[in-house]
Motif scaffolding. Structure first.
Motif, PDB file in Angstrom:
ATOM      1  N   ARG A 280       0.756  -1.124   0.114  1.00 10.76           N
ATOM      2  CA  ARG A 280       0.213  -0.097  -0.031  1.00 10.76           C
ATOM      3  C   ARG A 280       0.978   1.315  -0.044  1.00 10.76           C
ATOM      4  O   ARG A 280       1.879   1.364   0.820  1.00 10.76           O
ATOM      5  CB  ARG A 280      -0.921  -0.095   1.307  1.00 10.76           C
ATOM      6  CG  ARG A 280      -1.832   1.160   1.381  1.00 10.76           C
ATOM      7  CD  ARG A 280      -2.993   1.070   2.332  1.00 10.76           C
ATOM      8  NE  ARG A 280      -3.807   2.272   2.509  1.00 10.76           N
ATOM      9  CZ  ARG A 280      -4.884   2.103   3.216  1.00 10.76           C
ATOM     10  NH1 ARG A 280      -4.931   1.289   4.116  1.00 10.76           N
ATOM     11  NH2 ARG A 280      -5.352   3.386   3.479  1.00 10.76           N
ATOM     12  N   VAL A 281       0.474   1.993  -0.835  1.00  7.09           N
ATOM     13  CA  VAL A 281       1.331   3.348  -1.091  1.00  7.09           C
ATOM     14  C   VAL A 281       0.481   4.474  -0.496  1.00  7.09           C
ATOM     15  O   VAL A 281      -0.519   4.797  -0.983  1.00  7.09           O
ATOM     16  CB  VAL A 281       1.594   3.525  -2.438  1.00  7.09           C
ATOM     17  CG1 VAL A 281       2.296   4.872  -2.621  1.00  7.09           C
ATOM     18  CG2 VAL A 281       2.631   2.502  -2.938  1.00  7.09           C
ATOM     19  N   VAL A 282       1.245   5.448   0.391  1.00  8.94           N
ATOM     20  CA  VAL A 282       0.575   6.578   0.820  1.00  8.94           C
ATOM     21  C   VAL A 282       1.637   7.815   0.065  1.00  8.94           C
ATOM     22  O   VAL A 282       2.570   7.826   0.129  1.00  8.94           O
ATOM     23  CB  VAL A 282       0.676   6.869   2.271  1.00  8.94           C
ATOM     24  CG1 VAL A 282       0.228   8.345   2.739  1.00  8.94           C
ATOM     25  CG2 VAL A 282      -0.245   5.983   2.780  1.00  8.94           C
ATOM     26  N   SER A 283       1.048   8.731  -0.850  1.00  6.57           N
ATOM     27  CA  SER A 283       1.915   9.373  -1.509  1.00  6.57           C
ATOM     28  C   SER A 283       1.940  11.129  -1.243  1.00  6.57           C
ATOM     29  O   SER A 283       0.711  11.210  -1.015  1.00  6.57           O
ATOM     30  CB  SER A 283       1.935   9.444  -3.014  1.00  6.57           C
ATOM     31  OG  SER A 283       0.518   9.389  -3.493  1.00  6.57           O
ATOM     32  N   VAL A 284       2.816  11.814  -1.295  1.00  9.41           N
ATOM     33  CA  VAL A 284       2.582  13.355  -1.233  1.00  9.41           C
ATOM     34  C   VAL A 284       2.707  14.021  -2.355  1.00  9.41           C
ATOM     35  O   VAL A 284       4.050  13.677  -2.910  1.00  9.41           O
ATOM     36  CB  VAL A 284       3.906  13.643  -0.166  1.00  9.41           C
ATOM     37  CG1 VAL A 284       3.478  15.202   0.023  1.00  9.41           C
ATOM     38  CG2 VAL A 284       3.710  13.056   1.186  1.00  9.41           C
ATOM     39  N   MET A 295      -0.837   8.156 -10.621  1.00  6.92           N
ATOM     40  CA  MET A 295      -1.069   7.347  -9.316  1.00  6.92           C
ATOM     41  C   MET A 295      -0.583   5.861  -9.294  1.00  6.92           C
ATOM     42  O   MET A 295      -0.600   5.386 -10.483  1.00  6.92           O
ATOM     43  CB  MET A 295      -2.682   7.114  -8.949  1.00  6.92           C
ATOM     44  CG  MET A 295      -3.190   8.448  -8.490  1.00  6.92           C
ATOM     45  SD  MET A 295      -5.024   8.493  -8.280  1.00  6.92           S
ATOM     46  CE  MET A 295      -4.989   6.995  -7.075  1.00  6.92           C
ATOM     47  N   ALA A 296       0.005   5.443  -8.170  1.00  6.20           N
ATOM     48  CA  ALA A 296       0.471   4.207  -8.220  1.00  6.20           C
ATOM     49  C   ALA A 296      -0.660   3.092  -8.537  1.00  6.20           C
ATOM     50  O   ALA A 296      -1.838   3.418  -8.210  1.00  6.20           O
ATOM     51  CB  ALA A 296       1.053   3.867  -6.843  1.00  6.20           C
ATOM     52  N   MET A 297      -0.257   1.889  -8.932  1.00  5.14           N
ATOM     53  CA  MET A 297      -1.257   0.764  -9.549  1.00  5.14           C
ATOM     54  C   MET A 297      -2.050   0.494  -8.187  1.00  5.14           C
ATOM     55  O   MET A 297      -1.387   0.000  -7.120  1.00  5.14           O
ATOM     56  CB  MET A 297      -0.486  -0.411 -10.007  1.00  5.14           C
ATOM     57  CG  MET A 297      -1.488  -1.483 -10.477  1.00  5.14           C
ATOM     58  SD  MET A 297      -0.460  -2.880 -10.998  1.00  5.14           S
ATOM     59  CE  MET A 297      -0.094  -3.524  -9.507  1.00  5.14           C
ATOM     60  N   GLY A 298      -3.372   0.588  -8.196  1.00  4.84           N
ATOM     61  CA  GLY A 298      -4.169   0.101  -7.228  1.00  4.84           C
ATOM     62  C   GLY A 298      -4.584   1.066  -6.063  1.00  4.84           C
ATOM     63  O   GLY A 298      -4.968   0.919  -4.929  1.00  4.84           O
ATOM     64  N   GLN A 299      -3.638   2.160  -6.126  1.00  3.00           N
ATOM     65  CA  GLN A 299      -3.761   3.311  -4.955  1.00  3.00           C
ATOM     66  C   GLN A 299      -4.919   3.786  -4.912  1.00  3.00           C
ATOM     67  O   GLN A 299      -5.880   4.107  -5.784  1.00  3.00           O
ATOM     68  CB  GLN A 299      -2.549   4.240  -5.225  1.00  3.00           C
ATOM     69  CG  GLN A 299      -2.383   5.357  -4.191  1.00  3.00           C
ATOM     70  CD  GLN A 299      -1.441   6.148  -4.312  1.00  3.00           C
ATOM     71  OE1 GLN A 299      -0.966   6.496  -5.506  1.00  3.00           O
ATOM     72  NE2 GLN A 299      -1.153   7.009  -3.067  1.00  3.00           N
ATOM     73  N   LYS A 300      -5.416   4.223  -3.465  1.00  6.46           N
ATOM     74  CA  LYS A 300      -6.719   4.680  -3.103  1.00  6.46           C
ATOM     75  C   LYS A 300      -6.356   6.319  -3.311  1.00  6.46           C
ATOM     76  O   LYS A 300      -5.168   6.840  -2.789  1.00  6.46           O
ATOM     77  CB  LYS A 300      -7.088   4.512  -1.899  1.00  6.46           C
ATOM     78  CG  LYS A 300      -7.063   2.838  -1.429  1.00  6.46           C
ATOM     79  CD  LYS A 300      -7.774   2.725   0.050  1.00  6.46           C
ATOM     80  CE  LYS A 300      -7.888   1.063   0.358  1.00  6.46           C
ATOM     81  NZ  LYS A 300      -8.040   1.229   1.724  1.00  6.46           N
ATOM     82  N   PHE A 301      -7.466   6.992  -3.931  1.00  2.21           N
ATOM     83  CA  PHE A 301      -7.075   8.217  -3.883  1.00  2.21           C
ATOM     84  C   PHE A 301      -6.922   8.807  -2.642  1.00  2.21           C
ATOM     85  O   PHE A 301      -6.178   9.987  -2.592  1.00  2.21           O
ATOM     86  CB  PHE A 301      -8.407   8.932  -4.833  1.00  2.21           C
ATOM     87  CG  PHE A 301      -8.161  10.378  -5.009  1.00  2.21           C
ATOM     88  CD1 PHE A 301      -7.369  10.773  -6.216  1.00  2.21           C
ATOM     89  CD2 PHE A 301      -8.976  11.477  -4.421  1.00  2.21           C
ATOM     90  CE1 PHE A 301      -7.279  12.360  -6.355  1.00  2.21           C
ATOM     91  CE2 PHE A 301      -8.799  12.890  -4.734  1.00  2.21           C
ATOM     92  CZ  PHE A 301      -7.797  13.084  -5.891  1.00  2.21           C
ATOM     93  N   GLU A 302      -7.692   8.613  -1.793  1.00  3.71           N
ATOM     94  CA  GLU A 302      -7.477   9.119  -0.253  1.00  3.71           C
ATOM     95  C   GLU A 302      -6.050   9.050   0.293  1.00  3.71           C
ATOM     96  O   GLU A 302      -5.748   9.572   1.169  1.00  3.71           O
ATOM     97  CB  GLU A 302      -8.509   8.462   0.518  1.00  3.71           C
ATOM     98  CG  GLU A 302      -8.606   7.104   0.764  1.00  3.71           C
ATOM     99  CD  GLU A 302      -9.512   6.306  -0.027  1.00  3.71           C
ATOM    100  OE1 GLU A 302     -10.270   5.384   0.345  1.00  3.71           O
ATOM    101  OE2 GLU A 302      -9.846   6.875  -1.217  1.00  3.71           O
ATOM    102  N   ASP A 303      -5.274   8.246  -0.344  1.00  6.48           N
ATOM    103  CA  ASP A 303      -4.008   7.841  -0.028  1.00  6.48           C
ATOM    104  C   ASP A 303      -2.752   8.806  -0.701  1.00  6.48           C
ATOM    105  O   ASP A 303      -1.714   8.920  -0.415  1.00  6.48           O
ATOM    106  CB  ASP A 303      -3.309   6.463  -0.154  1.00  6.48           C
ATOM    107  CG  ASP A 303      -4.128   5.802   1.017  1.00  6.48           C
ATOM    108  OD1 ASP A 303      -4.392   6.111   2.025  1.00  6.48           O
ATOM    109  OD2 ASP A 303      -4.071   4.299   0.895  1.00  6.48           O
ATOM    110  N   CYS A 304      -3.551   9.951  -1.740  1.00  6.30           N
ATOM    111  CA  CYS A 304      -2.784  10.793  -2.209  1.00  6.30           C
ATOM    112  C   CYS A 304      -2.877  12.136  -1.571  1.00  6.30           C
ATOM    113  O   CYS A 304      -3.880  12.640  -1.543  1.00  6.30           O
ATOM    114  CB  CYS A 304      -3.255  10.895  -3.726  1.00  6.30           C
ATOM    115  SG  CYS A 304      -2.973   9.370  -4.720  1.00  6.30           S
ATOM    116  N   LEU A 305      -1.898  12.407  -0.725  1.00  7.97           N
ATOM    117  CA  LEU A 305      -1.830  13.514   0.172  1.00  7.97           C
ATOM    118  C   LEU A 305      -1.563  14.808  -0.617  1.00  7.97           C
ATOM    119  O   LEU A 305      -0.605  14.769  -1.249  1.00  7.97           O
ATOM    120  CB  LEU A 305      -1.087  13.393   1.486  1.00  7.97           C
ATOM    121  CG  LEU A 305      -1.147  12.194   2.080  1.00  7.97           C
ATOM    122  CD1 LEU A 305      -0.360  11.933   3.371  1.00  7.97           C
ATOM    123  CD2 LEU A 305      -2.690  11.780   2.569  1.00  7.97           C
TER     124      LEU A 305
END
Length: 361
Positions: A280-284, A295-305
């Protein structure tokens, strides 16, 4: 059976985004043979590939950097007898390659980049249109399917690293097995440009907060040179922090990433490498924006800070900014370290609980 050459030469993140899509296509088309053409060091991220897929290196930093070398390489490719050339890069170098290889019986297809849509996303306010663009994974699959290949069967899956060759790398880091009950978190604070990089002073505060909580063990990822020097200094200051910068091959880094509770990164290659192996990726996001399709593959939009207070964002698709409207890139400091630390900690805890539940079942 047909032989397909798939070209994606750089950058690291773009190649990492392409690999799961290529794997999925190869599995959906077992009657064909696939060869991925990329830079020598990037062939190492082609781990656990399908049986009908292999890698081929092109050294665009040396022999094939200049036009004569590129021509010689393209002529050698023509002799390989490929039935199709699929260009997932669509830059001058791959255009030359596909032009020479395709001058004959080899059919050619190339990536269609949404340039007009990107222009609207980058327009200055108030004409800017914040509309999500197709993801790079969608564009890759579209190109591969246009080549007459069957689409993937179901969702594109992450890559499971299970080969014994990676056990030695994992055994070198007992913190990954949580001997003290700590959850491993990866932090990759660097990106290719300043506009994509969260303020390093604030990022160290994120690392400090994760360390001070006593619940997490932080692995720092970065390149050699200055990046490694900075991360080594951080690791020396905090007891539950370890720097891996510049110490491992990409394949070994992937093995370690696959065991993390979560990865905190910029809009950068490490986000895609971690997602590639199912972490799981949390990105800034600073000057760039997840709507651009990266966005990273399968990443949740809410994990894009990201901040919603700067209407100039995004000012770039890839991070190259000629002039900041505010002069000092406030997007690099718009999110608090406390918020970032809390979000990545929550993500790591959630993923760890999910894995434990699956193990019990």
């Amino acid at each position: 059976m047909a032989k397909f050459l798939i070209a994606r030469l750089s950058a690291i993140g773009d190649v990492a985004m392409a690999i799961p899509s290529i794997y999925a296509i190869a599995r959906a088309n077992p009657e064909h043979q696939f060869t991925v053409l990329t830079q020598p060091f990037l062939t190492t991220i082609i781990v656990e590939p399908p049986r009908n897929l292999e890698a081929m290196a092109i050294d665009i930093k040396r022999e094939e950097r200049r036009l004569p070398g590129l021509f010689r390489y393209a002529i050698r490719l023509r002799g390989e007898g490929f039935d199709g050339f699929i260009d997932l890069h669509d830059v001058l170098r791959t255009k030359i390659l596909r032009g020479i290889v395709g001058f004959g019986k080899t059919r050619v297809w190339h990536l269609r980049k949404p340039r007009a849509m990107r222009g609207k996303l980058l327009a200055p306010p108030p004409t800017k249109e914040l509309t999500p663009l197709p993801s790079m994974q969608e564009l890759y699959i579209d190109t591969l399917v246009r080549a007459g290949l069957h689409p993937p069967l179901g969702l594109i899956e992450s890559i499971k690293i299970e080969s014994p060759r990676y056990w030695r790398a994992l055994a070198s880091y007992p913190e990954l097995t949580k001997p003290q009950g700590l959850i491993p978190i990866g932090v990759a604070p660097f990106a290719s440009t300043d506009s994509k990089t969260y303020d390093l002073g604030l990022m160290e505060q994120v690392v400090a907060k994760l360390n001070d909580s006593g619940q997490y063990y932080v692995f720092l990822f970065g390149g050699r040179g200055k990046e490694a020097d900075t991360l080594c200094q951080w690791a020396e200051r905090y007891p539950r922090v370890k720097s891996l910068a510049g110490q491992l091959e990409l394949a070994d880094e992937l093995a370690i990433m696959s065991r993390l509770g979560a990865m905190l990164s910029m809009d950068s290659a490490n986000a895609h490498l971690a997602a590639m192996v199912g972490t799981r990726v949390v990105s800034v996001w600073c000057g760039t924006h997840p709507y651009a399709g990266f966005m990273a593959m399968g990443q949740k939009f809410e994990d894009c800070l990201q901040t919603s207070e700067l209407d100039c964002r995004p000012c770039s698709i890839f991070g190259k900014v000629k002039r900041c409207l505010h002069g000092d890139m406030p997007c690099r400091r718009a999110i608090t370290p406390e918020y970032i630390a809390d979000r990545v900690a929550a993500a790591a805890q959630e993923e760890t609980n999910k894995r434990q539940h699956q193990t019990i079942k």
